[in-house]
Enzyme design. Structure first.
Site, PDB file in Angstrom:
ATOM      1  N   GLU A 282       1.831   6.662  -0.688  1.00  0.00           N
ATOM      2  CA  GLU A 282       1.932   6.557  -2.146  1.00  0.00           C
ATOM      3  C   GLU A 282       0.526   6.749  -2.702  1.00  0.00           C
ATOM      4  O   GLU A 282      -0.285   5.813  -2.724  1.00  0.00           O
ATOM      5  CB  GLU A 282       2.488   5.175  -2.537  1.00  0.00           C
ATOM      6  CG  GLU A 282       3.941   4.967  -2.133  1.00  0.00           C
ATOM      7  CD  GLU A 282       4.909   5.771  -2.999  1.00  0.00           C
ATOM      8  OE1 GLU A 282       4.540   6.169  -4.117  1.00  0.00           O
ATOM      9  OE2 GLU A 282       6.041   6.017  -2.546  1.00  0.00           O
ATOM     10  N   CYS A 317      -1.858   4.516 -11.079  1.00  0.00           N
ATOM     11  CA  CYS A 317      -1.589   5.855 -10.540  1.00  0.00           C
ATOM     12  C   CYS A 317      -0.709   6.670 -11.471  1.00  0.00           C
ATOM     13  O   CYS A 317      -0.729   7.888 -11.438  1.00  0.00           O
ATOM     14  CB  CYS A 317      -0.928   5.716  -9.175  1.00  0.00           C
ATOM     15  SG  CYS A 317       0.551   4.694  -9.235  1.00  0.00           S
TER      16      CYS A 317
HETATM   17  P1  NAD Z   1      -8.116   0.345  -2.087  1.00  0.00           P
HETATM   18  O1  NAD Z   1      -9.587   0.526  -2.003  1.00  0.00           O
HETATM   19  O2  NAD Z   1      -7.568  -1.008  -2.363  1.00  0.00           O
HETATM   20  O3  NAD Z   1      -7.526   0.916  -0.741  1.00  0.00           O
HETATM   21  C1  NAD Z   1      -6.183   0.830  -0.436  1.00  0.00           C
HETATM   22  C2  NAD Z   1      -6.038   0.202   0.928  1.00  0.00           C
HETATM   23  O4  NAD Z   1      -6.657   1.017   1.913  1.00  0.00           O
HETATM   24  C3  NAD Z   1      -6.695  -1.170   1.018  1.00  0.00           C
HETATM   25  O5  NAD Z   1      -5.778  -2.046   1.615  1.00  0.00           O
HETATM   26  C4  NAD Z   1      -7.918  -0.930   1.844  1.00  0.00           C
HETATM   27  O6  NAD Z   1      -8.274  -2.040   2.626  1.00  0.00           O
HETATM   28  C5  NAD Z   1      -7.513   0.226   2.718  1.00  0.00           C
HETATM   29  N1  NAD Z   1      -8.650   1.059   3.119  1.00  0.00           N
HETATM   30  C6  NAD Z   1      -9.685   1.440   2.351  1.00  0.00           C
HETATM   31  N2  NAD Z   1     -10.514   2.241   3.051  1.00  0.00           N
HETATM   32  C7  NAD Z   1      -9.993   2.352   4.291  1.00  0.00           C
HETATM   33  C8  NAD Z   1     -10.392   3.037   5.490  1.00  0.00           C
HETATM   34  N3  NAD Z   1     -11.494   3.772   5.531  1.00  0.00           N
HETATM   35  N4  NAD Z   1      -9.596   2.924   6.561  1.00  0.00           N
HETATM   36  C9  NAD Z   1      -8.471   2.189   6.532  1.00  0.00           C
HETATM   37  N5  NAD Z   1      -8.052   1.517   5.438  1.00  0.00           N
HETATM   38  C10 NAD Z   1      -8.802   1.596   4.328  1.00  0.00           C
HETATM   39  O7  NAD Z   1      -7.477   1.248  -3.185  1.00  0.00           O
HETATM   40  P2  NAD Z   1      -7.936   2.634  -3.770  1.00  0.00           P
HETATM   41  O8  NAD Z   1      -7.836   3.688  -2.730  1.00  0.00           O
HETATM   42  O9  NAD Z   1      -9.194   2.465  -4.533  1.00  0.00           O
HETATM   43  O10 NAD Z   1      -6.734   2.831  -4.804  1.00  0.00           O
HETATM   44  C11 NAD Z   1      -6.823   3.764  -5.786  1.00  0.00           C
HETATM   45  C12 NAD Z   1      -5.965   4.974  -5.461  1.00  0.00           C
HETATM   46  O11 NAD Z   1      -4.639   4.530  -5.152  1.00  0.00           O
HETATM   47  C13 NAD Z   1      -5.823   5.916  -6.623  1.00  0.00           C
HETATM   48  O12 NAD Z   1      -5.896   7.237  -6.158  1.00  0.00           O
HETATM   49  C14 NAD Z   1      -4.430   5.626  -7.166  1.00  0.00           C
HETATM   50  O13 NAD Z   1      -3.843   6.689  -7.851  1.00  0.00           O
HETATM   51  C15 NAD Z   1      -3.699   5.296  -5.900  1.00  0.00           C
HETATM   52  N6  NAD Z   1      -2.531   4.456  -6.191  1.00  0.00           N
HETATM   53  C16 NAD Z   1      -1.309   4.976  -5.931  1.00  0.00           C
HETATM   54  C17 NAD Z   1      -0.178   4.231  -6.231  1.00  0.00           C
HETATM   55  C18 NAD Z   1       1.201   4.766  -5.964  1.00  0.00           C
HETATM   56  O14 NAD Z   1       2.138   3.963  -5.967  1.00  0.00           O
HETATM   57  N7  NAD Z   1       1.384   6.052  -5.741  1.00  0.00           N
HETATM   58  C19 NAD Z   1      -0.313   2.959  -6.770  1.00  0.00           C
HETATM   59  C20 NAD Z   1      -1.579   2.463  -7.016  1.00  0.00           C
HETATM   60  C21 NAD Z   1      -2.699   3.216  -6.718  1.00  0.00           C
END
Ligand code: NAD
Length: 552
Positions: A282, A317
């Site tokens: 997602e 998102c």
């Molecule tokens: P985040 O930094 O919270 O990361 C998401 C998860 O990935 C966390 O649990 C984190 O611990 C893990 N993570 C981070 N780096 C990692 C790595 N190198 N290796 C393994 N795991 C790792 O969130 P974010 O990425 O900043 O979220 C923002 C993005 O998420 C945006 O692109 C947004 O559009 C997308 N998003 C999508 C949805 C959806 O439902 N489609 C919903 C919310 C956010």
């Protein structure tokens, strides 16, 4: 296009002190390996932070953390084995178990509403009502829908059989996959953690949730709530940042649902590929809103504001990322949004308690960089104010920023809204198609032809015409992306299906055992088989009574 990799630099850079608490394994892990409230593993595992350290220091510290991570890997491995054992016992498969866990979630939402809202407020300063609607009420609806529908979802689905297998019957049986992992993110830290877990439980799986370290208050509340309300023999929370997630990803899961950026989505998918684990990703992207001139301007403006600033201040998102409208109409649209914004958030929106703050310093810095870029900052027609101490940026609208600007090539994920003007709305298609496929594409129009054309010609995860966000409230609609915005979907029955295997089952009796299918193969059998495969019943009868011609 440069994608929103910055999200993750931020997550490792400015993690507040993060207490690593693995529910499953906690005590040993905490006592022996990590001092409490230790943030450095997250920092160490980010390449950006590594580059800031001296080489030798990096090596020794990395080795030290690597050693700890290995340890954590062992713990992750025992956790999954423990859950596999419970899954194999059949406990989670029973309808009663699933219902009891879902009922407990509803109870938890009712009894702990205040705690949940407070935790989300600590993480994001999300207004209480917004948190209630977007996180608690939405999660409750999802859970109640599963409770109501589960008995239908789990029923085997009958499938027609053909004459070739007569007499027989066939069905699709939904079976749980096993032990699944849900990795969630910070912007809707409660909803995006619980909603996939509801799907995993409904489908009868054991599940591990890894919430985001960027929303630490909600993450640690989830630990407490899961302990108190859910069956810990099959449902766990593991808190942590990159090293802990990496350790979890090293294990063999039966499915992973990941919510976050495309950059980490690739890491998750690569880790899953090693074990042939299927994934639902997602992700995000740049969601366009095309705005026609023949609309109810006030209603459209209010809905655009709701899909941007009243939605976690654009940190969503599905938030409107940019608008495309005609040159003639843009001034009217901007005036209307300005008026409605004032109505919603007052003269000084930066002080409004009805809007979330930016989640972290690094997200703030990232947004300010987009805002202050040359050839962008002079396109501001509304807003632009910021307060670094309070992590607030006013709703900001830009008119006609250049397409090559960073703000038009990175998911904004914040309160900035570029408006791009065109001579004719048909030109919107080229702009949208020049970017990766979005998670949602919005359209505001009263023109039926345009609606049909947009639905047919714009590829996106989902679509909403004449509103924003509300498409998510329809449980019959799948939620998921396409291309760079993700793969697979969930919500309602799609969550159940996403966490189930669809097993094809055929039942036959010992009757109708036609020797025609067995060797030795004779010309007579060949004719009969060919007639059967053609579905030529008359031909079959004629062959059987010896009246067939050679042409048969
Ligand atoms: P985040 O930094 O919270 O990361 C998401 C998860 O990935 C966390 O649990 C984190 O611990 C893990 N993570 C981070 N780096 C990692 C790595 N190198 N290796 C393994 N795991 C790792 O969130 P974010 O990425 O900043 O979220 C923002 C993005 O998420 C945006 O692109 C947004 O559009 C997308 N998003 C999508 C949805 C959806 O439902 N489609 C919903 C919310 C956010």
């Amino acid at each position: 296009m440069r994608r929103s990799h910055l999200f993750h630099q931020s997550s490792s850079f400015d993690n507040r002190l993060f207490s690593i608490r693995s529910i499953a394994l906690t005590s040993r892990f905490q006592r022996n390996k990590y001092p409490t409230n230790l943030s450095y593993p997250s920092v160490l595992f980010s390449s950006s932070s590594l580059s800031k350290m001296s080489c030798s220091a990096t090596l020794s510290l990395t080795a030290e953390v690597e050693e700890k991570r290995k340890f954590y890997g062992d713990e992750a491995n025992s956790l999954i084995k423990e859950l596999q054992k419970v899954f194999n016992s059949g406990k989670t498969k029973s309808y009663e178990w699933r219902i009891s866990q879902l009922q407990s979630i509803v109870k938890m939402l009712e009894e702990k509403e205040k705690d949940i809202i407070e935790a989300i407020h600590k993480d994001l300063a999300k207004p209480h009502l917004e948190a209630f609607i977007a996180e608690i009420s939405t999660t409750k609806s999802s859970c109640k829908h599963a409770l109501q529908e589960l008995k239908h979802w789990i029923k085997p689905e009958k499938v027609k059989t053909s004459i070739t297998t007569y007499p027989s019957s066939a069905q699709i049986v939904s079976e749980p996959l096993g032990v699944v992992l849900v990795i969630s993110t910070w912007n809707f830290p409660f909803l995006l953690s619980l909603d996939p877990v509801i799907g995993a439980i409904s489908a009868g799986n054991a599940v591990v949730l890894k919430p985001s370290e960027i929303a630490p208050a909600t993450s640690s509340l989830l630990v407490k709530l899961f302990e108190e309300y859910l069956d810990r023999s099959a449902i766990r929370v593991v808190e942590g940042a990159v090293p802990e997630t990496t350790a979890l990803l090293d294990q063999k899961w039966d499915k992973i649902l990941y919510t976050g950026s495309a950059r980490v989505g690739r890491i998750v998918m690569a880790a899953a590929a090693k074990h042939l684990t299927p994934v639902i990703l997602e992700l995000g992207g740049k969601c366009p809103a095309v705005v026609d001139s023949n609309i109810n301007l006030q209603v459209a403006s209010r809905r655009i504001i709701t899909g941007k600033w009243a939605l976690n201040n654009g940190q969503a998102c599905i938030a409107v990322d940019y608008i495309i409208t005609t040159k003639d109409f843009a001034p009217k649209l901007i005036d209307s949004i300005r008026t409605e914004l004032k109505e919603f958030f007052g003269e000084n929106p930066i002080e409004s308690g009805d809007m979330s703050r930016i989640v972290s310093k690094s997200q703030f810095a990232r947004l300010v960089k987009l805002l202050d870029e040359d050839k962008v900052s002079d396109k501001i027609v509304l807003g632009g104010q910021r307060d670094e101490n309070k992590l607030r940026i006013a709703p900001t609208i830009f008119l006609d920023v250049p397409q090559e600007a960073e703000i038009m090539n990175e998911e904004i994920f914040g309160p900035l809204l570029p408006i791009i003007t065109v001579d004719k709305l048909e030109e919107s298609y080229d702009i949208i198609k020049s970017k990766p496929k979005p998670l949602v594409a919005y359209l505001f129009t009263n023109n039926d032809q345009l609606k049909q054309h947009y639905v047919k010609n714009v590829s996106s995860g989902g679509m909403c015409v004449n509103d924003t966000v509300t498409q998510l409230t329809v449980p019959g609609l799948p939620f998921g992306g396409v291309g760079e915005s993700g793969m697979g979907s969930y919500h309602g029955k799609f969550s159940f299906d996403g966490f189930s295997h669809k097993k094809a089952v055929m039942y036959r009796s010992f009757d109708g055992d036609a020797s025609v299918r067995y060797p030795p193969y004779t010309p007579q059998k060949e004719k009969l088989l060919k007639a059967l495969l053609r579905g030529d019943l008359l031909g079959v009868i004629l062959i059987l009574i010896g009246w067939s011609t050679d042409e048969n």
